[in-house]
Write an enzyme that holds these catalytic residues in place. Structure first.
Site, PDB file in Angstrom:
ATOM      1  N   HIS A 164       0.859  -1.186   0.000  1.00 48.05           N
ATOM      2  CA  HIS A 164       0.000   0.000   0.000  1.00 48.05           C
ATOM      3  C   HIS A 164       0.889   1.229   0.000  1.00 48.05           C
ATOM      4  O   HIS A 164       1.680   1.427   0.912  1.00 48.05           O
ATOM      5  CB  HIS A 164      -0.922   0.001   1.225  1.00 48.05           C
ATOM      6  CG  HIS A 164      -2.134  -0.861   1.042  1.00 48.05           C
ATOM      7  ND1 HIS A 164      -3.412  -0.420   1.277  1.00 48.05           N
ATOM      8  CD2 HIS A 164      -2.246  -2.133   0.593  1.00 48.05           C
ATOM      9  CE1 HIS A 164      -4.271  -1.394   0.995  1.00 48.05           C
ATOM     10  NE2 HIS A 164      -3.589  -2.445   0.592  1.00 48.05           N
ATOM     11  N   TYR A 183      -9.089   6.430   6.572  1.00 49.72           N
ATOM     12  CA  TYR A 183      -9.254   6.826   7.976  1.00 49.72           C
ATOM     13  C   TYR A 183     -10.163   8.047   7.953  1.00 49.72           C
ATOM     14  O   TYR A 183      -9.757   9.096   7.458  1.00 49.72           O
ATOM     15  CB  TYR A 183      -7.913   7.194   8.606  1.00 49.72           C
ATOM     16  CG  TYR A 183      -6.979   6.018   8.867  1.00 49.72           C
ATOM     17  CD1 TYR A 183      -6.236   5.437   7.841  1.00 49.72           C
ATOM     18  CD2 TYR A 183      -6.823   5.509  10.161  1.00 49.72           C
ATOM     19  CE1 TYR A 183      -5.374   4.380   8.089  1.00 49.72           C
ATOM     20  CE2 TYR A 183      -5.959   4.448  10.421  1.00 49.72           C
ATOM     21  CZ  TYR A 183      -5.241   3.885   9.377  1.00 49.72           C
ATOM     22  OH  TYR A 183      -4.387   2.840   9.625  1.00 49.72           O
ATOM     23  N   PRO A 221      -5.067   0.986  18.309  1.00 46.77           N
ATOM     24  CA  PRO A 221      -4.751   0.453  16.976  1.00 46.77           C
ATOM     25  C   PRO A 221      -4.710   1.482  15.848  1.00 46.77           C
ATOM     26  O   PRO A 221      -4.353   1.133  14.724  1.00 46.77           O
ATOM     27  CB  PRO A 221      -5.887  -0.552  16.733  1.00 46.77           C
ATOM     28  CG  PRO A 221      -7.022  -0.040  17.555  1.00 46.77           C
ATOM     29  CD  PRO A 221      -6.416   0.621  18.753  1.00 46.77           C
ATOM     30  N   LYS A 246       0.534   0.229  14.836  1.00 48.91           N
ATOM     31  CA  LYS A 246       1.896   0.079  15.324  1.00 48.91           C
ATOM     32  C   LYS A 246       2.128  -1.181  16.169  1.00 48.91           C
ATOM     33  O   LYS A 246       3.282  -1.582  16.372  1.00 48.91           O
ATOM     34  CB  LYS A 246       2.276   1.303  16.189  1.00 48.91           C
ATOM     35  CG  LYS A 246       2.659   2.510  15.390  1.00 48.91           C
ATOM     36  CD  LYS A 246       4.078   2.412  14.869  1.00 48.91           C
ATOM     37  CE  LYS A 246       4.352   3.280  13.672  1.00 48.91           C
ATOM     38  NZ  LYS A 246       4.033   2.669  12.379  1.00 48.91           N
ATOM     39  N   TYR A 255       3.988   6.413  10.117  1.00 46.24           N
ATOM     40  CA  TYR A 255       3.092   5.307   9.757  1.00 46.24           C
ATOM     41  C   TYR A 255       3.865   4.165   9.105  1.00 46.24           C
ATOM     42  O   TYR A 255       3.610   2.994   9.379  1.00 46.24           O
ATOM     43  CB  TYR A 255       2.001   5.824   8.811  1.00 46.24           C
ATOM     44  CG  TYR A 255       0.842   4.868   8.615  1.00 46.24           C
ATOM     45  CD1 TYR A 255      -0.303   4.962   9.406  1.00 46.24           C
ATOM     46  CD2 TYR A 255       0.885   3.872   7.647  1.00 46.24           C
ATOM     47  CE1 TYR A 255      -1.372   4.084   9.237  1.00 46.24           C
ATOM     48  CE2 TYR A 255      -0.174   2.985   7.469  1.00 46.24           C
ATOM     49  CZ  TYR A 255      -1.297   3.103   8.265  1.00 46.24           C
ATOM     50  OH  TYR A 255      -2.343   2.225   8.093  1.00 46.24           O
TER      51      TYR A 255
END
Ligand code: PHB
Length: 393
Positions: A76, A203, A292, A296, A384
């Site tokens: 991704h 998100y 979550p 991580k 991220y």
């Protein structure tokens, strides 16, 4: 009856951290025993998170722990943040030269268990650790009990607590507990039979609360929406779940399908006060838990393993204690960066139940700052996708 086993390293917990550690130690010629109270089936079937950092993938492939991740993980190259009616794409390779990979944690576990079994690892399922004794001696040991009720006394030169957030080893290392934070919301998670609704994860911060549109495969999707921590998953009809999810990602029509699993994920941040006492160390969720939202958890556990296996090689092969002495300090730098990132993503994206109009507007201002500034986008992308592993130790 008590059976005594002797080994160099006793590892409590056959999760990603414990299994990968035994794999890397074995490669250095250091034998270990791994125990877990769960059955192999339970470990391989429990649905957990799905995002691997680039460094995690490189380590799994490079160490021979998983070839499948190279072939089957989906790369991704970004995520999308949604808020205030707009979508904002983060292009990870352009921002920081790295990507992330979608490959569910239970698939990592299947690969690791298969590799350990093939290598002849002493790996015992259905064995529950009762206590860790003698941390400050050269011969720490683990008392455990099997399904048959017999006692096991595992005598080792080193004990590793990789036994998750309800760790038994923690009592021997950090009896006063740790730094702790709870959140006033949880995630309602579903797995459903449907094609993906977007090419990358979404998100989404909406007036109705947060939603995450994640994926598992071409045919199965994972989605979450913010809910009350005391919500009862079965109280919701499928239609209510879809209505809730659809309302939280305006601009996208989600592909709906049969929901075949639902669960509630409670949020907490935790870091044990102590991560090492003498010859016992805590790693992974036993040492720290993150909410979550930043993806991580497993990656942080793997980063602990990278450091600890180096310290254990020095200790057990060269009798050099210095890397072990540095372990907790060096590990805690990354742990607290990941704690911050996970807390930050969580607070920036969720709507707190008691949020005032000021809080809500400030949050939208924050989201605009992060997405409209290249420095902001890069900051998120670097965290991220995962910071490089520490090299000193
Ligand atoms: C998941 O797919 O389960 C997932 C993905 C990203 C997150 C958390 C969970 O941040």
């Amino acid at each position: 009856m008590t059976t005594t086993i002797r080994t160099r390293v006793a590892i409590i917990g056959a999760g990603p951290a414990g299994l990968l550690l035994s794999h890397l130690l074995d490669a250095a010629g250091i034998p270990s025993v791994v125990i877990d109270r769960r059955s192999r089936e339970e470990i391989e079937q429990t649905i957990r998170a799905g995002i691997l950092e680039q460094g995690t993938v490189d380590l799994l492939v490079g160490s021979g722990a998983s070839d499948r991740v190279r072939e089957e993980a989906h790369r991704h190259d970004g995520i999308e943040l949604r808020f205030d009616g707009g979508g904002h794409r983060f292009d990870f390779p352009a921002l920081c030269g790295r990507s992330v990979f979608l490959y569910p944690q239970h698939e990592v576990l299947k690969d690791l268990i298969a590799a350990r079994v093939a290598a002849g690892q002493d790996l015992r399922f259905g064995v529950t650790a009762l206590s860790v004794e003698g941390a400050e001696t050269a011969r720490p040991h683990v008392f455990a009990t099997g399904d048959d009720g017999d006692l096991l006394d595992i005598q080792a030169e080193f004990v590793v607590g990789a036994d998750g957030s309800h760790s038994v080893a923690r009592q021997a290392v950090s009896p006063m507990g740790g730094h702790f934070r709870e959140y006033p919301f949880a995630w309602f998670g579903i797995l459903c039979d449907a094609p993906p609704s977007n090419d990358v994860l979404i998100y989404s911060n909406s007036d109705n609360g947060f939603a995450l549109i994640s994926q598992r495969s071409d045919a199965v999707q994972r989605m979450y929406f913010q809910c009350d921590p005391d919500a009862a998953p079965d109280a919701w009809s499928e239609q209510q779940i879809w209505d809730e999810l659809q309302s939280r990602v305006p601009g996208t029509t989600l592909n709906e399908g049969t929901i075949f699993q639902r669960d509630i994920l409670r949020f907490r941040s935790y870091v044990a006060h102590e991560m090492r006492r003498g010859r016992v160390v805590l790693i992974g969720d036993a040492a720290h838990t993150v909410p979550p939202t930043g993806a991580k958890g497993m990656n942080l556990a793997i980063a602990d393993v990278v450091l600890l296996q180096r310290a254990l090689r020095a200790l057990l092969l060269e009798n050099d204690e210095r890397p072990l002495d540095a372990y907790a300090d060096v590990a805690s730098r990354r742990i607290w960066k990941a704690q911050h990132f996970s807390w930050w993503m969580t607070s920036m994206l969720h709507v707190a139940p008691d949020a005032s109009e000021f809080d809500r507007r400030r949050q939208l201002g924050e989201l605009r700052m992060v997405t409209e500034s290249e420095a902001g986008r890069r900051y998120l992308a670097e965290a991220y996708t995962g910071w490089p592993f520490e090299t000193e130790l």
